[in-house]
Design a protein around this motif. Structure first.
Motif, PDB file in Angstrom:
ATOM      1  N   ALA A  56       2.130  -6.979  14.518  1.00 30.85           N
ATOM      2  CA  ALA A  56       3.261  -6.063  14.357  1.00 30.85           C
ATOM      3  C   ALA A  56       3.670  -6.048  12.885  1.00 30.85           C
ATOM      4  O   ALA A  56       3.809  -7.104  12.253  1.00 30.85           O
ATOM      5  N   GLN A  67       6.667  -4.418  10.455  1.00 26.90           N
ATOM      6  CA  GLN A  67       7.987  -3.783  10.534  1.00 26.90           C
ATOM      7  C   GLN A  67       8.562  -3.575   9.134  1.00 26.90           C
ATOM      8  O   GLN A  67       8.507  -4.469   8.285  1.00 26.90           O
ATOM      9  N   SER A 126      10.218   3.674  16.218  1.00 28.49           N
ATOM     10  CA  SER A 126      10.965   3.994  15.003  1.00 28.49           C
ATOM     11  C   SER A 126      12.345   4.538  15.341  1.00 28.49           C
ATOM     12  O   SER A 126      12.538   5.192  16.379  1.00 28.49           O
ATOM     13  N   THR A 159      10.767   1.252  10.944  1.00 19.19           N
ATOM     14  CA  THR A 159       9.647   1.530  11.850  1.00 19.19           C
ATOM     15  C   THR A 159       8.871   0.244  12.130  1.00 19.19           C
ATOM     16  O   THR A 159       8.756  -0.620  11.255  1.00 19.19           O
ATOM     17  N   ILE A 160       8.322   0.149  13.362  1.00 19.91           N
ATOM     18  CA  ILE A 160       7.450  -0.967  13.736  1.00 19.91           C
ATOM     19  C   ILE A 160       6.134  -0.385  14.237  1.00 19.91           C
ATOM     20  O   ILE A 160       6.114   0.411  15.193  1.00 19.91           O
ATOM     21  N   ARG A 176       2.589  -1.452  15.972  1.00 23.36           N
ATOM     22  CA  ARG A 176       1.982  -2.553  16.730  1.00 23.36           C
ATOM     23  C   ARG A 176       0.512  -2.212  16.984  1.00 23.36           C
ATOM     24  O   ARG A 176       0.200  -1.120  17.483  1.00 23.36           O
TER      25      ARG A 176
END
Length: 515
Positions: free
Chosen positions: A440, A442, A496, A502-503, A505
């Protein structure tokens, strides 16, 4: 001028095609028919041998039994021990006989010395002697006929040893035998027994068996032809479907026609699945190529137009104006640099779409790549804070080519840096389970709307085109990352919130040797 090659090609086209269905039908029919025929022949030969052996045993039983019966009867009647008499023979072969029943020798002669009273037979010897095709004759030592069970013109020759041979009886194979009758008292020959067996029952049974087997084989030929045709039709049905599908694709390369796969789970079903998979990949590659050309044409149109405009400007009056000249050259060089970047990203995207072909069974130590990328970005962007939460071991490998994993991480971290605002901070976390490694990334920057998150992985999509171009983006980075992950059976998602960050993954399968 005629070309032989073209003539041969025309001849091949004119040649009538012999259907594979009929080849299989004929082959299956012949195979089944020949198998049944071989079994029929084996059964017939075995049955014939058994019947022949039984006939031979019956013949020997009559020949030796008649001789023994005459010896015993001669002993009981105390007859002349040097030769058999008619009375002795008749008494031996007729249990109901007594001297009083025969009025005279002339009456015996008038009956042609035949014996037909089967009703009086009381054991198997009499029954076998009275069979239609069995003739029993008795002779004196001087070859004078004393008795015959049936009329028959066969030569006689005495022998001191039993003689058994095969002869022709009424045009068919039969048995012929001569047995000396030897007195137990004097050990001298007192007569001869001659037996002829035409084996009528045997020949009738063989004829019936042959007719039955021929009829059975003919029925087997018809039934095997029907079965062969049905089997061939059933087996060739998937091939016919494949042919129809190929014809559809030949007429329309974008056809969605596919082979229907049954639940048989056999080789033809496997072939159908492989063929469908191949068609899907071919159509995917065609669509990718078409999309690639369209995208490149669309994206290159703007920089080409900009360069064309500046060159026309220079051609008209800017050659002698240093300010216009510098501005046009600077803008043209900027557009050339952008085009080079665009072409390189398009090539990267094209390669990403073919990782299944060129990078099978690759593996990468995930921990080392994460650590190296983290260190590189920490050095390149000293004004950012990069936090790494690493929860994996050194011996964990993921099924991906190392350079591609680095490329994905660089794309995501580069976007995190580009679209960060006042809070210049990026978090990286890595975790694992029994099957996958999850990463992940971020940031706490501009974020996106829900509509943008659904389109962000599309080619050339930009949230704010003017700002993205200012920051050097072409809208291909996330598309490349997604294509690479898809090629390695990985996945990428995004979460997001506008103006909050925003992340991204990503997940990748753990590499295992058996895979």
């Amino acid at each position: 001028m005629k070309f032989p090659f073209n003539d041969k090609k025309k001849n091949r086209k004119k040649k009538k095609r012999f259907s594979l269905k009929w080849k299989w039908t004929i082959g299956a029919t012949l195979a089944i028919f020949l198998t049944i025929s071989v079994f029929s022949i084996v059964i017939f030969v075995g049955f014939r041998q058994i019947m022949f052996t039984q006939e031979e045993e019956n013949f020997r039983e009559v020949l030796f039994g008649a001789s023994k019966r005459l010896v015993d009867e001669n002993k009981l009647t105390d007859s002349d021990s040097t030769a058999l008499s008619k009375a002795t023979v008749y008494s031996a072969f007729n249990p109901s006989y007594s001297p009083d029943t025969m009025r005279s020798t002339e009456e015996y002669d008038q009956r042609n010395t035949t014996f037909e009273d089967a009703g009086n037979y009381q054991d198997t010897l009499y029954a076998k002697m009275n069979e239609e095709d069995v003739i029993v004759k008795v002779y004196t030592p001087t070859s004078r006929l004393l008795f015959e069970s049936k009329l028959g013109d066969f030569s006689f020759k005495g022998s001191s040893e039993p003689v058994i041979k095969r002869i022709e009886v009424n045009g068919e194979e039969g048995y012929y035998g001569v047995m000396p009758v030897i007195s137990d008292e004097t050990n001298q020959i007192i007569g001869y027994v001659q037996v002829i067996d035409g084996m009528t029952e045997y020949h009738n049974m063989i004829d019936v068996t042959i007719i039955s087997l021929v009829a059975m084989n003919f029925a087997a030929l018809i039934s095997s032809g029907i079965i062969g045709y049905l089997l061939a039709s059933n087996f060739l049905k998937p091939i016919k479907t494949i042919t129809n599908t190929m014809n559809d694709l030949r007429q329309d390369t974008q056809s969605t026609s596919r082979i229907e796969v049954t639940e048989g789970n056999d080789e033809l079903d496997h072939l159908s699945m492989v063929f469908n998979d191949m068609l899907d990949k071919m159509q995917k590659y065609i669509e990718q190529q078409k999309q690639f050309v369209e995208d490149v044409s669309h994206e290159l149109r703007t920089p080409v137009a900009v360069m064309e405009g500046h060159l026309k400007l220079l051609d008209r009056w800017g050659k002698k104006d240093p300010a216009i000249l510098d501005e046009s050259l600077s803008a043209s060089l900027q557009e050339i640099t952008r085009m080079k970047s665009l072409v390189q990203e398009m090539l990267d995207l094209s390669r990403a779409e073919q990782v299944e072909i060129h990078y099978k069974n690759e593996k990468t130590a995930i921990k080392a790549v994460i650590q190296q990328t983290y260190n590189n970005f920490s050095m390149i962007h000293p004004d950012f804070i990069f936090n790494l939460d690493d929860d994996i071991y050194d011996d964990i490998y993921v099924a991906i080519y190392r350079n591609h994993l680095e490329q994905i991480l660089v794309i995501l971290l580069d976007n995190a840096v580009k679209y960060s605002n006042e809070r210049k901070e990026v978090h990286i976390s890595v975790s694992t389970d029994d099957r996958e490694v999850q990463i992940a990334i971020q940031d706490f920057g501009e974020g996106m709307t829900q509509e943008d998150t659904e389109k962000i992985f599309n080619r050339f999509y930009r949230i704010d085109k003017a700002r993205s171009r200012y920051k050097g983006g072409n809208g291909l980075g996330l598309a490349i990352a997604k294509e690479l992950l898809n090629g390695y059976n990985g996945n990428i998602t995004v979460e997001s919130v506008l103006n909050h960050g925003t992340i991204f993954r990503i997940s990748l399968p753990i590499y295992r040797e058996e895979s």
